[in-house]
Design a protein around this motif. Structure first.
Motif, PDB file in Angstrom:
ATOM      1  N   GLY A 125      -6.868  -1.488   7.604  1.00 16.75           N
ATOM      2  CA  GLY A 125      -5.955  -2.342   5.916  1.00 16.75           C
ATOM      3  C   GLY A 125      -5.818  -1.056   5.086  1.00 16.75           C
ATOM      4  N   ARG A 126      -6.038   0.021   5.379  1.00 14.05           N
ATOM      5  CA  ARG A 126      -6.556   0.982   3.927  1.00 14.05           C
ATOM      6  C   ARG A 126      -5.718   1.855   3.758  1.00 14.05           C
ATOM      7  NH1 ARG A 126     -11.264   4.516   3.471  1.00 14.05           N
ATOM      8  NH2 ARG A 126     -10.579   5.739   5.722  1.00 14.05           N
ATOM      9  N   SER A 127      -5.248   1.873   2.592  1.00 13.52           N
ATOM     10  CA  SER A 127      -4.457   2.757   2.099  1.00 13.52           C
ATOM     11  C   SER A 127      -4.333   3.472   0.073  1.00 13.52           C
ATOM     12  CB  SER A 127      -2.931   2.349   1.643  1.00 13.52           C
ATOM     13  OG  SER A 127      -3.010   0.906   0.816  1.00 13.52           O
ATOM     14  N   THR A 128      -3.823   4.246  -0.477  1.00 11.68           N
ATOM     15  CA  THR A 128      -4.653   4.844  -1.204  1.00 11.68           C
ATOM     16  C   THR A 128      -3.329   5.191  -1.965  1.00 11.68           C
ATOM     17  OG1 THR A 128      -6.469   6.034   0.177  1.00 11.68           O
ATOM     18  CG2 THR A 128      -6.139   6.934  -1.530  1.00 11.68           C
ATOM     19  N   CYS A 129      -3.783   5.439  -3.104  1.00 11.40           N
ATOM     20  CA  CYS A 129      -2.394   5.432  -4.246  1.00 11.40           C
ATOM     21  C   CYS A 129      -2.859   7.610  -4.299  1.00 11.40           C
ATOM     22  CB  CYS A 129      -3.083   5.394  -5.404  1.00 11.40           C
ATOM     23  SG  CYS A 129      -1.671   6.547  -6.569  1.00 11.40           S
ATOM     24  N   GLY A 130      -1.237   7.730  -4.183  1.00  9.15           N
ATOM     25  CA  GLY A 130      -1.026   9.544  -4.236  1.00  9.15           C
ATOM     26  C   GLY A 130      -0.561   9.498  -5.431  1.00  9.15           C
ATOM     27  N   HIS A 137      -6.527  -2.403  -0.379  1.00  6.09           N
ATOM     28  CA  HIS A 137      -6.402  -2.761   1.402  1.00  6.09           C
ATOM     29  C   HIS A 137      -5.917  -3.651   1.361  1.00  6.09           C
ATOM     30  CE1 HIS A 137      -8.617  -4.459   4.943  1.00  6.09           C
ATOM     31  NE2 HIS A 137      -9.018  -3.325   5.211  1.00  6.09           N
ATOM     32  N   ASP A 138      -5.133  -3.822   2.710  1.00  6.57           N
ATOM     33  CA  ASP A 138      -4.191  -4.743   3.087  1.00  6.57           C
ATOM     34  C   ASP A 138      -4.430  -6.599   3.038  1.00  6.57           C
ATOM     35  OD1 ASP A 138      -2.707  -2.837   3.440  1.00  6.57           O
ATOM     36  OD2 ASP A 138      -2.433  -3.221   5.868  1.00  6.57           O
ATOM     37  N   GLN A 139      -5.586  -6.446   2.975  1.00  7.29           N
ATOM     38  CA  GLN A 139      -6.383  -7.936   2.494  1.00  7.29           C
ATOM     39  C   GLN A 139      -7.490  -7.965   1.312  1.00  7.29           C
ATOM     40  OE1 GLN A 139      -6.263  -7.474   6.584  1.00  7.29           O
ATOM     41  NE2 GLN A 139      -4.232  -7.617   6.390  1.00  7.29           N
ATOM     42  N   THR A 140      -7.529  -6.914   1.085  1.00  8.43           N
ATOM     43  CA  THR A 140      -8.987  -7.559  -0.020  1.00  8.43           C
ATOM     44  C   THR A 140      -8.653  -7.204  -1.100  1.00  8.43           C
ATOM     45  OG1 THR A 140     -10.116  -5.248   0.480  1.00  8.43           O
ATOM     46  CG2 THR A 140     -10.579  -7.817   1.851  1.00  8.43           C
ATOM     47  N   ASP A 146       4.784  -5.966  -7.740  1.00  6.73           N
ATOM     48  CA  ASP A 146       5.634  -4.917  -7.576  1.00  6.73           C
ATOM     49  C   ASP A 146       5.811  -4.122  -7.246  1.00  6.73           C
ATOM     50  OD1 ASP A 146       3.770  -3.680  -8.982  1.00  6.73           O
ATOM     51  OD2 ASP A 146       4.464  -3.885 -11.309  1.00  6.73           O
ATOM     52  N   GLY A 147       4.878  -3.418  -6.429  1.00  7.47           N
ATOM     53  CA  GLY A 147       4.374  -2.565  -5.741  1.00  7.47           C
ATOM     54  C   GLY A 147       4.334  -0.333  -6.576  1.00  7.47           C
ATOM     55  N   LYS A 148       3.655  -1.104  -8.323  1.00  2.00           N
ATOM     56  CA  LYS A 148       3.258  -0.182  -8.449  1.00  2.00           C
ATOM     57  C   LYS A 148       2.054  -0.333  -8.871  1.00  2.00           C
ATOM     58  CE  LYS A 148       7.120  -0.095 -12.029  1.00  2.00           C
ATOM     59  NZ  LYS A 148       8.113   0.013 -12.754  1.00  2.00           N
ATOM     60  N   CYS A 149       1.126   0.788  -8.675  1.00  5.56           N
ATOM     61  CA  CYS A 149       0.055   0.959  -8.671  1.00  5.56           C
ATOM     62  C   CYS A 149      -0.879   0.535 -10.140  1.00  5.56           C
ATOM     63  CB  CYS A 149      -0.617   3.115  -8.748  1.00  5.56           C
ATOM     64  SG  CYS A 149      -2.530   2.801  -8.575  1.00  5.56           S
ATOM     65  N   ALA A 150      -2.016  -0.697 -10.028  1.00  2.18           N
ATOM     66  CA  ALA A 150      -1.936  -1.002 -10.966  1.00  2.18           C
ATOM     67  C   ALA A 150      -3.026  -0.282 -12.364  1.00  2.18           C
ATOM     68  CB  ALA A 150      -3.768  -2.649 -10.213  1.00  2.18           C
ATOM     69  N   ASN A 151      -3.298   1.112 -11.540  1.00  3.97           N
ATOM     70  CA  ASN A 151      -4.251   1.739 -12.165  1.00  3.97           C
ATOM     71  C   ASN A 151      -3.134   3.121 -12.769  1.00  3.97           C
ATOM     72  OD1 ASN A 151      -7.078   3.081 -12.812  1.00  3.97           O
ATOM     73  ND2 ASN A 151      -7.046   5.153 -11.192  1.00  3.97           N
ATOM     74  N   CYS A 152      -2.130   3.882 -12.451  1.00  7.84           N
ATOM     75  CA  CYS A 152      -1.764   4.717 -12.768  1.00  7.84           C
ATOM     76  C   CYS A 152       0.112   4.409 -12.701  1.00  7.84           C
ATOM     77  CB  CYS A 152      -1.404   5.695 -12.201  1.00  7.84           C
ATOM     78  SG  CYS A 152      -1.083   5.965 -10.827  1.00  7.84           S
ATOM     79  N   GLN A 158      -0.476   6.040   0.485  1.00  9.88           N
ATOM     80  CA  GLN A 158      -0.880   6.875   1.254  1.00  9.88           C
ATOM     81  C   GLN A 158      -1.688   6.057   2.462  1.00  9.88           C
ATOM     82  OE1 GLN A 158      -2.067  10.375   0.022  1.00  9.88           O
ATOM     83  NE2 GLN A 158       0.184  10.903  -0.977  1.00  9.88           N
ATOM     84  N   ARG A 159      -1.506   6.730   3.945  1.00  6.88           N
ATOM     85  CA  ARG A 159      -2.720   6.097   4.781  1.00  6.88           C
ATOM     86  C   ARG A 159      -2.491   7.605   5.201  1.00  6.88           C
ATOM     87  NH1 ARG A 159      -2.333   0.197   5.405  1.00  6.88           N
ATOM     88  NH2 ARG A 159      -0.209  -0.561   4.497  1.00  6.88           N
ATOM     89  N   ARG A 160      -4.110   7.958   5.270  1.00  5.64           N
ATOM     90  CA  ARG A 160      -4.410   8.809   6.034  1.00  5.64           C
ATOM     91  C   ARG A 160      -4.387   9.003   7.989  1.00  5.64           C
ATOM     92  NH1 ARG A 160     -10.300   8.846   4.159  1.00  5.64           N
ATOM     93  NH2 ARG A 160     -11.330   9.321   6.281  1.00  5.64           N
ATOM     94  N   ALA A 161      -4.297  10.217   7.401  1.00  4.50           N
ATOM     95  CA  ALA A 161      -3.928  10.461   9.164  1.00  4.50           C
ATOM     96  C   ALA A 161      -4.513   9.976  10.941  1.00  4.50           C
ATOM     97  CB  ALA A 161      -3.618  12.301   9.529  1.00  4.50           C
TER      98      ALA A 161
END
Ligand code: AP5
Ligand code: ZN
Length: 214
Positions: A125-130, A137-140, A146-152, A158-161
């Motif tokens: 469920g993890r994603s990271t802001c590029g 995390h998709d759930q937690t 609005d699709g915008k990172c709360a921080n920046c 991004q999702r890790r390979a």
């Protein structure tokens, strides 16, 4: 204060390290982040480790010890957080030697305890802001509506390979075979502390602050 965050993939090391950087001005040394940076910037080393990392295997001790040695030279007012390093007994011995050479002390090794089932849900469920590296995390801890990172404010999700079930199996196996012996190693040295990594992000944050004296 210099600490090591020890725990399996998805335990929450990176999430907590970011809080410690913000609240205490500590410097986060994540060998995983350094190796991923080497990949995006296309260095020789990055190309060499890309396949190994995608599969979930550990890269050589020599490479990561070299990365850590380089970063330690920079020093850290608020102390260092070792995140995802050391991962083998050889790395632990090398770190002890490096700290000794630099007259630095290891204050605590914090083991984040979680069970395997929780890890699958966390990793998948993890994603990271590029833009800024904030971990979601998709759930937690979902991305703002609005699709915008709360921080920046970035919209680069991004999702890790290596965040798929197959690679996670290998990462867990590597953890149990090569990294978990470090729990006994640091227990014997007398600086092992444990936190319940299954608790909420906020609860874990409080436990860590308590261990670190706040
Ligand atoms: P690395 O980048 O270190 O990955 P990892 O150890 O697998 O750890 P993760 O980053 O996956 O998990 P995390 O514990 O930081 O969890 P997070 O906070 O993101 O290593 C990747 C690869 O690089 C390795 O496989 C290897 O190939 C190589 N490598 C790196 N270092 C190496 C070394 N020293 N030697 C050799 N090779 C090395 O949280 C996970 C998710 O859960 C997030 O979505 C988060 O939002 C959520 N979450 C976090 N905490 C909570 C909570 N309390 N409650 C609910 N959800 C939570
Ligand atoms: Zn961001």
């Amino acid at each position: 204060t210099n600490i090591i965050l020890l725990g399996p993939p998805g335990a929450g090391k990176g999430t907590q390290a970011r809080y410690l950087v913000e609240s205490r001005g500590m410097v986060q040394l994540s060998t995983g982040d350094m190796l991923r940076e080497a990949q995006t910037s296309g260095t020789e080393m990055g190309k060499k480790v890309a396949a190994i990392m995608a599969e979930g295997k550990l890269v050589t001790d020599q490479i990561v010890i070299g990365l850590i040695r380089e970063k330690l030279q920079g020093g850290a007012e608020g102390g260092f957080i070792f995140d995802g390093f050391p991962r083998t007994l050889a790395q632990a011995d090398a770190l002890a030697k490096l700290l000794d050479e630099m007259d630095l002390k290891l204050d605590a090794v914090i083991e984040m305890q979680v069970d395997d089932e929780a890890l699958v849900a966390r990793i998948t469920g993890r994603s990271t802001c590029g833009g800024c590296g904030e971990v979601y995390h998709d759930q937690t801890k979902p991305w703002p509506a609005d699709g915008k990172c709360a921080n920046c404010g970035s919209t680069d999700v991004q999702r890790r390979a290596d965040d798929n079930e197959d690679s996670l199996k290998t990462r867990l196996m590597e953890y149990y075979k090569k990294t978990s012996p470090l729990i006994g190693y640091y227990y014997a040295k007398g600086n092992l502390q444990r936190v319940d990594g299954l608790a909420s992000i906020e609860e874990v944050r409080k436990s860590m602050a308590w261990i670190m004296g706040e």
